[in-house]
Design an enzyme around this catalytic site. Structure first.
Site, PDB file in Angstrom:
ATOM      1  N   PHE A   1     -48.400  58.711  18.174  1.00  0.00           N
ATOM      2  CA  PHE A   1     -47.399  58.750  17.104  1.00  0.00           C
ATOM      3  C   PHE A   1     -47.099  60.202  16.780  1.00  0.00           C
ATOM      4  O   PHE A   1     -47.967  61.066  16.934  1.00  0.00           O
ATOM      5  CB  PHE A   1     -47.912  58.040  15.845  1.00  0.00           C
TER       6      PHE A   1
ATOM      7  N   LYS B   1     -72.909  71.279  -3.802  1.00  0.00           N
ATOM      8  CA  LYS B   1     -71.596  71.539  -4.371  1.00  0.00           C
ATOM      9  C   LYS B   1     -71.378  73.049  -4.516  1.00  0.00           C
ATOM     10  O   LYS B   1     -72.257  73.766  -5.009  1.00  0.00           O
ATOM     11  CB  LYS B   1     -71.474  70.877  -5.747  1.00  0.00           C
TER      12      LYS B   1
ATOM     13  N   ASN C   1     -55.232  64.182   3.916  1.00  0.00           N
ATOM     14  CA  ASN C   1     -53.773  64.185   3.875  1.00  0.00           C
ATOM     15  C   ASN C   1     -53.260  62.868   3.312  1.00  0.00           C
ATOM     16  O   ASN C   1     -54.053  61.977   3.017  1.00  0.00           O
ATOM     17  CB  ASN C   1     -53.210  64.471   5.272  1.00  0.00           C
TER      18      ASN C   1
ATOM     19  N   PRO D   1     -61.200  68.018  17.183  1.00  0.00           N
ATOM     20  CA  PRO D   1     -60.809  67.551  18.522  1.00  0.00           C
ATOM     21  C   PRO D   1     -59.591  66.642  18.416  1.00  0.00           C
ATOM     22  O   PRO D   1     -59.393  65.971  17.404  1.00  0.00           O
ATOM     23  CB  PRO D   1     -62.031  66.755  18.991  1.00  0.00           C
ATOM     24  N   ASP D   2     -58.780  66.644  19.440  1.00  0.00           N
ATOM     25  CA  ASP D   2     -57.618  65.750  19.484  1.00  0.00           C
ATOM     26  C   ASP D   2     -58.073  64.440  20.132  1.00  0.00           C
ATOM     27  O   ASP D   2     -58.366  64.401  21.338  1.00  0.00           O
ATOM     28  CB  ASP D   2     -56.486  66.402  20.280  1.00  0.00           C
ATOM     29  N   ILE D   3     -58.126  63.403  19.328  1.00  0.00           N
ATOM     30  CA  ILE D   3     -58.673  62.116  19.801  1.00  0.00           C
ATOM     31  C   ILE D   3     -57.766  61.507  20.866  1.00  0.00           C
ATOM     32  O   ILE D   3     -58.223  61.066  21.923  1.00  0.00           O
ATOM     33  CB  ILE D   3     -58.841  61.147  18.608  1.00  0.00           C
TER      34      ILE D   3
ATOM     35  N   ASP E   1     -56.061  68.418  11.183  1.00  0.00           N
ATOM     36  CA  ASP E   1     -56.095  69.360  12.307  1.00  0.00           C
ATOM     37  C   ASP E   1     -57.330  70.252  12.252  1.00  0.00           C
ATOM     38  O   ASP E   1     -57.856  70.644  13.283  1.00  0.00           O
ATOM     39  CB  ASP E   1     -54.828  70.220  12.296  1.00  0.00           C
TER      40      ASP E   1
ATOM     41  N   LYS F   1     -49.415  65.514  25.149  1.00  0.00           N
ATOM     42  CA  LYS F   1     -50.559  64.600  25.034  1.00  0.00           C
ATOM     43  C   LYS F   1     -50.793  63.828  26.342  1.00  0.00           C
ATOM     44  O   LYS F   1     -51.822  63.196  26.509  1.00  0.00           O
ATOM     45  CB  LYS F   1     -50.337  63.606  23.902  1.00  0.00           C
TER      46      LYS F   1
HETATM   47  O1  C5P Z   1     -50.608  66.754  17.369  1.00  0.00           O
HETATM   48  P1  C5P Z   1     -50.196  65.764  16.374  1.00  0.00           P
HETATM   49  O2  C5P Z   1     -51.216  65.577  15.250  1.00  0.00           O
HETATM   50  O3  C5P Z   1     -48.840  65.904  15.814  1.00  0.00           O
HETATM   51  O4  C5P Z   1     -50.171  64.414  17.220  1.00  0.00           O
HETATM   52  C1  C5P Z   1     -50.034  63.173  16.632  1.00  0.00           C
HETATM   53  C2  C5P Z   1     -50.654  62.127  17.512  1.00  0.00           C
HETATM   54  O5  C5P Z   1     -51.929  62.546  17.991  1.00  0.00           O
HETATM   55  C3  C5P Z   1     -50.926  60.877  16.725  1.00  0.00           C
HETATM   56  O6  C5P Z   1     -50.882  59.791  17.629  1.00  0.00           O
HETATM   57  C4  C5P Z   1     -52.340  61.116  16.230  1.00  0.00           C
HETATM   58  O7  C5P Z   1     -53.016  59.901  15.899  1.00  0.00           O
HETATM   59  C5  C5P Z   1     -52.982  61.825  17.392  1.00  0.00           C
HETATM   60  N1  C5P Z   1     -54.032  62.778  17.026  1.00  0.00           N
HETATM   61  C6  C5P Z   1     -55.354  62.528  17.343  1.00  0.00           C
HETATM   62  N2  C5P Z   1     -56.323  63.439  17.025  1.00  0.00           N
HETATM   63  C7  C5P Z   1     -56.003  64.597  16.424  1.00  0.00           C
HETATM   64  C8  C5P Z   1     -54.673  64.869  16.096  1.00  0.00           C
HETATM   65  C9  C5P Z   1     -53.711  63.924  16.404  1.00  0.00           C
HETATM   66  O8  C5P Z   1     -55.641  61.454  17.880  1.00  0.00           O
HETATM   67  N3  C5P Z   1     -56.954  65.459  16.139  1.00  0.00           N
END
Ligand code: C5P
Length: 404
Positions: free
Chosen positions: A332, A292, A213, A310-312, A282, A350
């Site tokens: 953020f 390739k 992105n 995974p959502d870090i 995402d 979150k």
């Molecule tokens: O869910 P969204 O991407 O909008 O959330 C944004 C926040 O979550 C940011 O702080 C981003 O760094 C964190 N984030 C993360 N891991 C992900 C997606 C988002 O840490 N996979």
């Protein structure tokens, strides 16, 4: 941006070949808005002329305590009282010894001794041969000077004018400039460990291509810099961006969201603060091809399947350390509209104490931004400013929210 406007800096040069870099440092300080008063020792004048330094600072250079220009004949008092900081660059081994002893038989030592201890910081940029730098006498002198309140801006490593290689080089002018700017920031995160994620992630679909992105990483890099300026030990986990690493910040480069998570999980147990600015993809391709993916001439495009990354932030915010209050997590949110509602919802989802909203299109890739801070008490807007200025305000907000 003029980081040093309104600041008056006494730039002291003692004798050393690194004096040639002080001319550039002087120019950099002036360009950043400072007024600079140069003071040179007799030895410094052997390496570079006062004429050069006068032209660059636009002020007559001082070199003697017997200078009759000041009406009160007290150059040492006047110079040290006017200063917002005294920077000794280069600081020779001999000058370090003079500072350690509190000598006062020439102007530069004299004005350092006369400096008001509580209000005028003394910042040192040593420059000497590596054997001189590592000699026990220099170690001892530096320790004494630091105990008396002197601040070491650091030394560089590498080739030396004498032909040897090692520690003791004077830092380069841009590095010194960053250190001097940092010295003026309040140390609200002294002793804290901060972990920051920044930039995009890159999710490979084959060895050649992937999805990513537009995140520039600028906001996260500014947060890392501001936290370090505030005295924290900072690690920046960065996705693929071409930004220079802020001075004094440890940087770990990663590509994918999974790599970013692994790095963060590794570092979180030692962190006090986690700021997630990264735009983590995402989704990632469910199965990256080892080779390739080629066009086969049929005109049929390949079908890619994705799985969620995974959502870090969520992972760390749900961890033991965050739940016990030992790790303060900041998220953020980049939105296109309804910032307040989305930021509040994201904060709740979150499970973080502080969520920072910004309007994506008005932030991406730019050097300035505008933030909305959302916590349990409500929302507060930080008006449009440079990302660094905003990062410093955010750091102050974080510092005010963590337990002493
Ligand atoms: O869910 P969204 O991407 O909008 O959330 C944004 C926040 O979550 C940011 O702080 C981003 O760094 C964190 N984030 C993360 N891991 C992900 C997606 C988002 O840490 N996979």
């Amino acid at each position: 941006m003029s980081e040093l406007s309104g600041k008056h800096i006494v730039l002291g040069l003692s004798g050393g070949i690194a004096c040639y870099k002080s001319a550039e440092l002087c120019r950099a300080l002036v360009k950043e808005g400072a007024t600079v008063q140069v003071v040179m020792t007799e030895a410094a004048e052997r390496f570079i002329t006062p004429v050069t330094m006068q032209a660059l600072s636009n002020r007559p250079v001082y070199g003697s305590q017997w200078d009759t220009r000041p009406a009160n004949n007290m150059a040492h008092i006047n110079l040290s009282r006017e200063a917002d900081a005294i920077v000794i660059a280069p600081c020779s081994a001999d000058f370090m010894a003079r500072l350690a002893q509190g000598r006062a038989d020439e102007l530069l030592s004299l004005l350092c001794l006369a400096r008001p201890l509580g209000s005028v910081p003394l910042l040192l940029a040593p420059a000497m041969n590596r054997e001189m730098w590592s000699h026990p006498a220099t170690r001892r002198n530096l320790a004494l000077v630091e105990r008396d309140g002197g601040v070491l801006l650091g030394v560089g490593t590498g080739d030396q004018a004498c032909g040897e290689t090692g520690d003791g080089r004077m830092l380069e002018p841009p590095e010194l400039l960053d250190e001097i700017i940092a010295a003026f920031q309040p140390k609200v995160l002294a002793g804290r460990t901060v972990l920051v994620t920044a930039g995009p992630t890159f999710e490979g679909m084959d060895p050649i291509r992937g999805i990513t992105n537009h995140s520039s990483g600028k906001m996260g890099f500014a947060v890392a810099r501001a936290a370090r300026e505030a005295g924290a030990e900072v690690t920046l986990v960065a996705g693929p961006v071409a930004l220079p690493t802020p001075r004094g910040v440890r940087r770990i480069d990663v590509l994918s969201g999974l790599q970013m998570l692994a790095a963060c999980e590794d570092l979180a147990p030692r962190a006090d603060i986690f700021v997630a600015t990264a735009a983590v993809a995402d989704w990632r391709p469910a199965q990256a091809s080892a080779q390739k993916i080629k066009k086969d001439g049929s005109g049929e495009p390949p079908v890619l399947r994705f799985i969620e990354n995974p959502d870090i932030l969520l992972t760390l915010a749900q961890g033991e350390r965050a739940r016990s209050g030992a790790l303060f997590c900041v998220g953020f949110a980049a939105e296109s509209h309804d910032l307040l509602a989305h930021a509040q919802a994201k904060r709740a989802r979150k499970g973080v104490p502080l969520l920072v909203g910004n309007i994506g299109p008005a932030a991406f890739g730019r050097d300035d931004n505008q933030l909305l801070l959302v916590d349990e008490r409500g929302a507060r807007e930080l008006p449009r400013a440079s990302k660094l200025a905003l990062a410093r305000q955010l750091v102050a907000e974080i510092a005010s929210r963590i337990p002493a």
